[in-house]
Design a protein around this motif. Structure first.
Motif, short mmCIF file in Angstrom:
data_model
loop_
_atom_site.label_atom_id
_atom_site.label_comp_id
_atom_site.label_asym_id
_atom_site.label_seq_id
_atom_site.Cartn_x
_atom_site.Cartn_y
_atom_site.Cartn_z
N PHE A 267 -19.69 36.24 16.06
CA PHE A 267 -20.71 36.27 17.10
C PHE A 267 -20.33 35.43 18.31
CE2 PHE A 267 -23.88 37.82 13.89
CZ PHE A 267 -24.10 39.03 14.54
N VAL A 268 -19.72 34.28 18.08
CA VAL A 268 -19.29 33.44 19.21
C VAL A 268 -18.26 34.18 20.07
CG1 VAL A 268 -17.99 31.35 19.80
CG2 VAL A 268 -19.86 31.22 18.17
N CYS A 269 -17.30 34.82 19.41
CA CYS A 269 -16.28 35.57 20.16
C CYS A 269 -16.89 36.74 20.92
CB CYS A 269 -15.19 36.07 19.22
SG CYS A 269 -14.09 34.78 18.62
N LEU A 270 -17.80 37.49 20.27
CA LEU A 270 -18.41 38.63 20.95
C LEU A 270 -19.26 38.21 22.13
CD1 LEU A 270 -19.38 40.89 17.93
CD2 LEU A 270 -17.54 41.25 19.56
N ILE A 271 -20.03 37.16 21.96
CA ILE A 271 -20.87 36.67 23.06
C ILE A 271 -19.99 36.11 24.17
CG2 ILE A 271 -22.58 34.93 23.70
CD1 ILE A 271 -23.83 35.47 20.88
N SER A 272 -18.94 35.40 23.81
CA SER A 272 -18.02 34.86 24.82
C SER A 272 -17.36 35.99 25.62
CB SER A 272 -16.93 34.02 24.17
OG SER A 272 -17.49 32.92 23.51
N ALA A 273 -17.04 37.08 24.94
CA ALA A 273 -16.40 38.21 25.62
C ALA A 273 -17.28 38.79 26.72
CB ALA A 273 -16.04 39.30 24.61
N LEU A 274 -18.58 38.64 26.58
CA LEU A 274 -19.51 39.15 27.60
C LEU A 274 -19.43 38.37 28.91
CD1 LEU A 274 -22.67 39.72 25.37
CD2 LEU A 274 -21.16 41.47 26.32
N PHE A 275 -18.97 37.13 28.84
CA PHE A 275 -19.00 36.27 30.02
C PHE A 275 -17.62 36.00 30.62
CE2 PHE A 275 -22.78 35.30 27.53
CZ PHE A 275 -23.77 35.48 28.50
N ILE A 276 -16.60 36.65 30.11
CA ILE A 276 -15.23 36.44 30.62
C ILE A 276 -14.84 37.64 31.46
CG2 ILE A 276 -12.82 36.22 29.94
CD1 ILE A 276 -13.78 34.56 27.57
N GLU A 277 -14.41 37.35 32.68
CA GLU A 277 -14.09 38.42 33.62
C GLU A 277 -12.72 39.03 33.37
OE1 GLU A 277 -13.87 39.05 38.46
OE2 GLU A 277 -14.75 37.22 37.64
N ASN A 278 -11.78 38.25 32.90
CA ASN A 278 -10.43 38.75 32.65
C ASN A 278 -10.46 39.81 31.55
OD1 ASN A 278 -7.79 38.82 31.15
ND2 ASN A 278 -7.20 37.52 32.88
N VAL A 279 -9.97 41.00 31.87
CA VAL A 279 -10.06 42.11 30.93
C VAL A 279 -9.27 41.86 29.65
CG1 VAL A 279 -8.15 43.48 31.89
CG2 VAL A 279 -10.06 44.63 30.76
N TYR A 280 -8.12 41.19 29.75
CA TYR A 280 -7.30 40.93 28.57
C TYR A 280 -7.97 39.91 27.64
CZ TYR A 280 -3.60 43.39 31.02
OH TYR A 280 -2.86 44.35 31.67
N ALA A 281 -8.45 38.83 28.22
CA ALA A 281 -9.11 37.79 27.42
C ALA A 281 -10.40 38.31 26.80
CB ALA A 281 -9.39 36.55 28.27
N SER A 282 -11.18 39.05 27.59
CA SER A 282 -12.43 39.62 27.10
C SER A 282 -12.16 40.63 25.98
CB SER A 282 -13.18 40.28 28.24
OG SER A 282 -14.38 40.85 27.79
N SER A 283 -11.15 41.46 26.15
CA SER A 283 -10.79 42.45 25.12
C SER A 283 -10.34 41.76 23.85
CB SER A 283 -9.68 43.37 25.62
OG SER A 283 -10.10 44.10 26.73
N PHE A 284 -9.51 40.73 24.00
CA PHE A 284 -9.02 40.01 22.83
C PHE A 284 -10.18 39.38 22.07
CE2 PHE A 284 -7.79 35.98 20.89
CZ PHE A 284 -6.93 36.46 19.91
#
Length: 129
Positions: free
Chosen positions: A43-60
């Motif tokens: 859940f932390v990773c999924l929620i964090s992915a919502l707030f990261i603009e970089n497509v690679y970091a968000s996808s990872f």
């Protein structure tokens, strides 16, 4: 040419590949108790992915989080695999394992029954109760 899709595919493949040995080692050393850690990490990773603009970091982070959540089910399935004798048991935790039938399925729908003993006309919804 755009390589974004290929890079994300490679990251996804490697991330899922990394989770397989993580699940196996987690079950061997600690059993299924760390499933809560997998839940929190997911859940932390999924929620964090919502707030990261970089497509690679968000996808990872999205793939890593989804893999962590998927790993919860795999952790319990891994315990069944160990009980079936497909993987070694941890001698320090031998009392936590039950001896199960080699034909028992890992499918949660059939509640441990072999898929070959389930009647063809049996309603799947009824077998889930």
């Amino acid at each position: 040419m755009y390589f974004t899709g290929i890079c994300i595919a490679i990251m996804t493949f490697l991330t899922i590949g990394i989770w397989h040995p993580i699940v196996i080692k987690t079950e061997y050393y600690w059993g299924t108790r760390p499933w809560v850690i997998y839940l929190v990490v997911g859940f932390v990773c999924l929620i964090s992915a919502l707030f990261i603009e970089n497509v690679y970091a968000s996808s990872f982070l999205g793939v890593f989080g989804a893999s962590a959540l998927w790993g919860i089910g795999e952790l319990f399935s891994q315990k069944k695999r160990v009980e079936k004798g497909w993987f070694p048991k941890n001698p320090k935790r031998i009392h936590e394992y039950q001896q199960i039938d080699k034909d028992e399925t890992l499918c949660p729908i059939h509640h441990g029954k072999s898929i070959y003993t389930v009647k063809d006309n049996e309603d799947t919804a009824d077998s889930c109760r």
